[in-house]
Design an enzyme around this catalytic site. Structure first.
Site, short mmCIF file in Angstrom:
data_model
loop_
_atom_site.label_atom_id
_atom_site.label_comp_id
_atom_site.label_asym_id
_atom_site.label_seq_id
_atom_site.Cartn_x
_atom_site.Cartn_y
_atom_site.Cartn_z
N GLY A 179 -9.93 -7.78 -7.11
CA GLY A 179 -9.27 -7.86 -5.80
C GLY A 179 -9.97 -6.99 -4.77
O GLY A 179 -10.82 -6.17 -5.09
N ARG A 242 -12.17 -13.53 -9.29
CA ARG A 242 -11.57 -13.24 -10.60
C ARG A 242 -12.10 -14.28 -11.59
O ARG A 242 -12.50 -15.38 -11.21
CB ARG A 242 -10.04 -13.30 -10.52
CG ARG A 242 -9.48 -12.26 -9.54
CD ARG A 242 -7.98 -12.08 -9.74
NE ARG A 242 -7.40 -11.23 -8.71
CZ ARG A 242 -7.38 -9.90 -8.75
NH1 ARG A 242 -7.90 -9.27 -9.77
NH2 ARG A 242 -6.84 -9.21 -7.78
N GLY A 269 -10.51 -4.50 -15.04
CA GLY A 269 -11.10 -5.72 -15.62
C GLY A 269 -12.61 -5.74 -15.45
O GLY A 269 -13.36 -6.06 -16.37
N ILE A 297 -6.96 0.17 -5.78
CA ILE A 297 -5.89 0.69 -4.91
C ILE A 297 -4.67 1.01 -5.76
O ILE A 297 -3.86 1.84 -5.40
CB ILE A 297 -5.51 -0.26 -3.76
CG1 ILE A 297 -5.05 -1.62 -4.26
CG2 ILE A 297 -6.61 -0.38 -2.73
CD1 ILE A 297 -4.29 -2.41 -3.21
N ASP A 298 -4.54 0.34 -6.91
CA ASP A 298 -3.36 0.58 -7.76
C ASP A 298 -3.44 1.91 -8.50
O ASP A 298 -2.45 2.37 -9.05
CB ASP A 298 -3.23 -0.54 -8.81
CG ASP A 298 -2.85 -1.87 -8.20
OD1 ASP A 298 -2.60 -1.89 -6.98
OD2 ASP A 298 -2.80 -2.87 -8.92
N TYR A 453 -1.37 -8.01 1.45
CA TYR A 453 -2.82 -7.85 1.56
C TYR A 453 -3.24 -6.95 2.72
O TYR A 453 -4.39 -6.51 2.77
CB TYR A 453 -3.48 -9.23 1.68
CG TYR A 453 -3.20 -10.08 0.46
CD1 TYR A 453 -3.81 -9.78 -0.75
CD2 TYR A 453 -2.32 -11.15 0.52
CE1 TYR A 453 -3.54 -10.53 -1.89
CE2 TYR A 453 -2.05 -11.91 -0.60
CZ TYR A 453 -2.66 -11.60 -1.81
OH TYR A 453 -2.39 -12.34 -2.93
N ARG A 456 -4.82 -3.61 1.76
CA ARG A 456 -6.12 -3.54 1.08
C ARG A 456 -7.24 -4.25 1.84
O ARG A 456 -8.41 -4.13 1.46
CB ARG A 456 -6.02 -4.07 -0.35
CG ARG A 456 -5.82 -5.57 -0.45
CD ARG A 456 -5.84 -6.05 -1.90
NE ARG A 456 -6.20 -7.45 -1.95
CZ ARG A 456 -6.14 -8.21 -3.02
NH1 ARG A 456 -5.75 -7.67 -4.17
NH2 ARG A 456 -6.50 -9.46 -2.99
N1 LIG Z 1 -11.91 -8.00 -21.02
C1 LIG Z 1 -12.83 -8.46 -20.16
N2 LIG Z 1 -14.08 -8.74 -20.59
C2 LIG Z 1 -15.01 -9.20 -19.75
N3 LIG Z 1 -14.78 -9.44 -18.43
C3 LIG Z 1 -13.56 -9.18 -17.95
C4 LIG Z 1 -12.52 -8.68 -18.77
N4 LIG Z 1 -11.42 -8.51 -18.01
C5 LIG Z 1 -11.75 -8.90 -16.76
N5 LIG Z 1 -13.04 -9.30 -16.72
C6 LIG Z 1 -13.75 -9.81 -15.54
O1 LIG Z 1 -13.81 -8.80 -14.54
C7 LIG Z 1 -13.64 -9.38 -13.25
C8 LIG Z 1 -12.56 -8.64 -12.51
O2 LIG Z 1 -11.36 -8.56 -13.28
P1 LIG Z 1 -9.92 -8.58 -12.59
O3 LIG Z 1 -9.77 -9.85 -11.81
O4 LIG Z 1 -8.91 -8.30 -13.62
O5 LIG Z 1 -9.98 -7.45 -11.48
P2 LIG Z 1 -10.16 -5.90 -11.63
O6 LIG Z 1 -11.58 -5.57 -11.77
O7 LIG Z 1 -9.25 -5.41 -12.71
O8 LIG Z 1 -9.71 -5.39 -10.22
P3 LIG Z 1 -8.21 -5.30 -9.65
O9 LIG Z 1 -7.30 -5.04 -10.77
O10 LIG Z 1 -8.24 -4.16 -8.74
O11 LIG Z 1 -7.98 -6.57 -8.96
C9 LIG Z 1 -13.34 -10.84 -13.44
O12 LIG Z 1 -14.48 -11.59 -13.10
C10 LIG Z 1 -13.01 -10.96 -14.92
O13 LIG Z 1 -13.43 -12.20 -15.47
O1 LIG Z 2 -3.70 -11.95 -5.10
P1 LIG Z 2 -4.84 -11.29 -5.76
O2 LIG Z 2 -6.09 -11.32 -4.97
O3 LIG Z 2 -5.05 -11.77 -7.15
O4 LIG Z 2 -4.52 -9.74 -5.87
C1 LIG Z 2 -3.27 -9.21 -6.19
C2 LIG Z 2 -3.42 -7.98 -7.03
O5 LIG Z 2 -4.52 -7.17 -6.68
C3 LIG Z 2 -4.14 -5.80 -6.69
O6 LIG Z 2 -4.11 -5.38 -5.39
C4 LIG Z 2 -5.13 -4.93 -7.36
O7 LIG Z 2 -5.14 -5.12 -8.71
C5 LIG Z 2 -2.77 -5.78 -7.34
O8 LIG Z 2 -1.95 -4.75 -6.92
C6 LIG Z 2 -2.24 -7.12 -6.96
O9 LIG Z 2 -1.25 -7.58 -7.84
MG LIG Z 3 -7.16 -4.88 -12.71
#
Ligand SMILES: Nc1ncnc2c1ncn2[C@@H]1O[C@H](COP(=O)(O)OP(=O)(O)OP(=O)(O)O)[C@@H](O)[C@H]1O
Ligand SMILES: O=P(O)(O)OC[C@H]1O[C@](O)(CO)[C@@H](O)[C@@H]1O
Ligand SMILES: [Mg+2]
Length: 549
Positions: A179, A242, A269, A297-298, A453, A456
């Site tokens: 995100g 994502r 992630g 941000i979380d 949104y 962020r």
């Molecule tokens: N266990 C995992 N192994 C490999 N890739 C992963 C895994 N989990 C998430 N990813 C990849 O990492 C990227 C980002 O993951 P995610 O959408 O969960 O956001 P994030 O990095 O956790 O950020 P946020 O939580 O702040 O949105 C995605 O492209 C996802 O496919």
């Molecule tokens: O709608 P999107 O882009 O998936 O993002 C929402 C999520 O992204 C975050 O801002 C960060 O992980 C969460 O708090 C929220 O649930």
């Molecule tokens: Mg995350």
């Protein structure tokens, strides 16, 4: 004392021999450097010239001939959830533990090193102790008791005397995933500027649109001109996404393009994705560095104090809370209800509440609550309206999802492309439940504000810009110094390199039995809504004492 002195002598000797080996010309090539090593270095230094810190310590421990009083530093290889991942754990006296990060020399013991270009840079060479001592580590826990062990430490971030890349050989890439978060553009900017200005790196690529951009899109050329003004805008100039993490395709792309430094900016992630890429790179025996810069941000990433964007998000949330307060105070029995982000962790709601002083009740995912009956939310609303005629409620988006799930069965299973739980709108749901409950009892004016949104998508504030800059520079220093497979992060106010497995093993959550949540309860004077059973299970979540400022 003996071991420390021996260790220091060892490092000084190593620095001396390394310095001599390349003293003939700053930017020598790999083969020239090897040649100088062979010509100038005595046998002992040739044998050990590329030992990593912990192997150096082990060597000294063995040289010290098993001195009884000394607990020799030991490297333990432990099992990991990711294959091939050796955990580098160095133990010392008084329960000292260093959870170290991988280094190029672990896999490439003979790889050449070069003097850090910063040592010829007038701006840095006058700075006393600009280079970080190899022995510097940062404790995870700073509150200790006289007889408690010294505990886990992480390697201190910063520039080293020697680097493992020649500037002209570097092909770096930057990717943003997950995100949005205030400050993404500042981090991109500062990685590019750090690599260019400090280390003379000219070839830097942006990966378009998150992980899938590695194999599905063309790259974007980045230099100090193209990134000059980007910190003034929210979002990410590289795009993000994502899902789409295909490790094989991503590492194929890294290999095919000849990329040797990978900077991954993203949340929990993304750091898991970075760890998978690093493992595959290691498996293929590629000399490629992978560094993570935590974006959240979380504040759901463990170990670190916080990362960039959080401060800005909390500040932006104040605007919504102010509006809710103004609306609530202007109508009879006015309630301003604000929903803030926070899927699994309620830090934004908690800190926005503490910052505002206008909030009467804060509801977060970590603190279960209930609506009806004695001690429930409805009873508290009724009481607060009688006392002051208005109230403001802040609710994190992940709060009360178990209550919603009771009414909406399919909400339990919905996931986004990355596998994150898709949430129902708790704000709309709770607004309706409050209205329904009080409908026949009293006049109620409830205004629901959902800034989602907006908190962020804004550019980062001044404090987050500083945070972004220091994180980016620390990541660049670490990679240039040969460290690998790490996330850079603030631990007790110091920048450190943290092994991926510590970042990805769990999520950071508000600990409702910790003092910070108690401070919030004293500030809002709300009930905890917790039953005794909830307290016991809740003690198990979170990294106690994380938000330390
Ligand atoms: N266990 C995992 N192994 C490999 N890739 C992963 C895994 N989990 C998430 N990813 C990849 O990492 C990227 C980002 O993951 P995610 O959408 O969960 O956001 P994030 O990095 O956790 O950020 P946020 O939580 O702040 O949105 C995605 O492209 C996802 O496919
Ligand atoms: O709608 P999107 O882009 O998936 O993002 C929402 C999520 O992204 C975050 O801002 C960060 O992980 C969460 O708090 C929220 O649930
Ligand atoms: Mg995350």
């Amino acid at each position: 004392m003996i071991i420390i002195t021996l260790s220091r002598i060892f490092h000084r000797c190593m620095d001396y021999f390394r310095f001599r080996s390349s003293s003939s010309g700053g930017r020598s090539t790999a083969s020239e450097t090897d040649h100088h090593h062979h010509q100038l270095i005595p046998r002992i230094s040739r044998k050990y010239r590329s030992l990593s810190f912990d192997s150096g310590l082990r060597l000294i421990a063995s040289l010290s001939n098993n001195h009884q009083r000394i607990e020799s530093p030991t490297r333990l290889v432990m099992s990991s959830s990711v294959s091939n991942s050796d955990r580098k754990i160095v133990t010392g006296s008084a329960g000292y533990i260093l959870e170290d990060v991988p280094h190029f020399t672990d896999d490439f013991p003979d790889c050449p090193t070069y003097p850090n270009p910063l040592q010829d840079n007038a701006a840095y060479s006058v700075v006393k102790q600009y280079f970080v001592d190899d022995d510097d580590t940062v404790p995870q826990k700073i509150v200790v008791h006289p007889d408690s062990p010294r505990g886990t430490h992480f390697r201190r971030a910063g520039p080293r005397q020697r680097v493992y890349f020649e500037s002209d050989d570097v092909l770096a890439c930057i990717v943003t995933c997950g995100g949005l978060c205030p400050g993404l553009n500042t981090v991109i900017r500062e990685i590019v500027c750090g690599l260019s200005y400090m280390y003379g790196v000219k070839r830097i690529l942006g990966i378009d649109g998150g992980y899938r951009g590695f194999y599905a899109r063309n790259t974007i050329h980045l230099d100090t001109n193209t990134v000059n003004d980007i910190h003034r805008s929210g979002g990410t100039i590289l795009g993000t996404s994502r899902g789409g993490h295909d490790t094989t395709k991503i590492v194929d792309s890294i290999q095919d393009r000849g990329i040797n430094q990978v900077y991954i900016i993203g949340g929990d992630g993304s750091q898991k994705g970075a760890a998978a890429i690093f493992e595959e790179i290691r498996r293929r025996k590629l000399k490629v560095a992978v560094a993570g810069i935590p974006k959240t941000i979380d504040n759901d990433i463990p170990i670190i104090d916080r990362s960039f964007g959080f401060d800005t998000a909390v500040e932006e949330a104040q605007r919504a809370i102010n509006a809710a307060h103004v609306e609530a105070t202007s109508f009879e029995n006015g309630i301003g209800l604000v929903k803030l982000m926070g899927r699994y962790s309620g830090f934004i709601a908690m800190y926005a509440t503490l910052a505002s002083r206008d909030v009467d009740c804060c509801l977060i995912p970590e603190s279960p609550f209930f609506l009806e009956g004695p001690g429930g939310l409805f009873e508290f609303i009724s009481k607060r309206l009688k006392e002051s005629g208005h109230m403001v409620i802040v609710i994190a988006e992940g709060a009360g999802q178990d209550l919603l799930a009771e009414s909406i069965e399919e909400s339990k299973t919905l996931k986004d492309a990355s596998g994150n739980k898709l949430l129902q709108d708790v704000g709309l749901w709770i607004s309706q439940r409050i209205k329904d409950h009080f409908a026949k009892k009293m006049t109620l004016n409830l205004k629901y504000i959902d800034p989602t949104y907006m908190i962020r998508a804004v550019p980062s504030n001044a404090s987050d810009n500083v945070c972004c800059t220091l994180l980016a520079q620390s990541a660049v220093h670490g990679v240039m110094a040969g460290y690998n497979g790490f996330t850079v992060g603030l631990v007790n106010g110091r920048h450190t390199y943290i092994p991926f497995y510590r970042i990805t093993e769990k999520q950071n959550k508000v600990v409702t039995t910790d003092r910070m949540w108690a401070r919030l309860l004293s500030s809002t004077n709300q009930p905890s809504f917790m039953k005794h059973d909830d307290i016991d299970s809740n003690q198990l979540v979170g990294e106690p004492g994380t938000m330390k400022w």
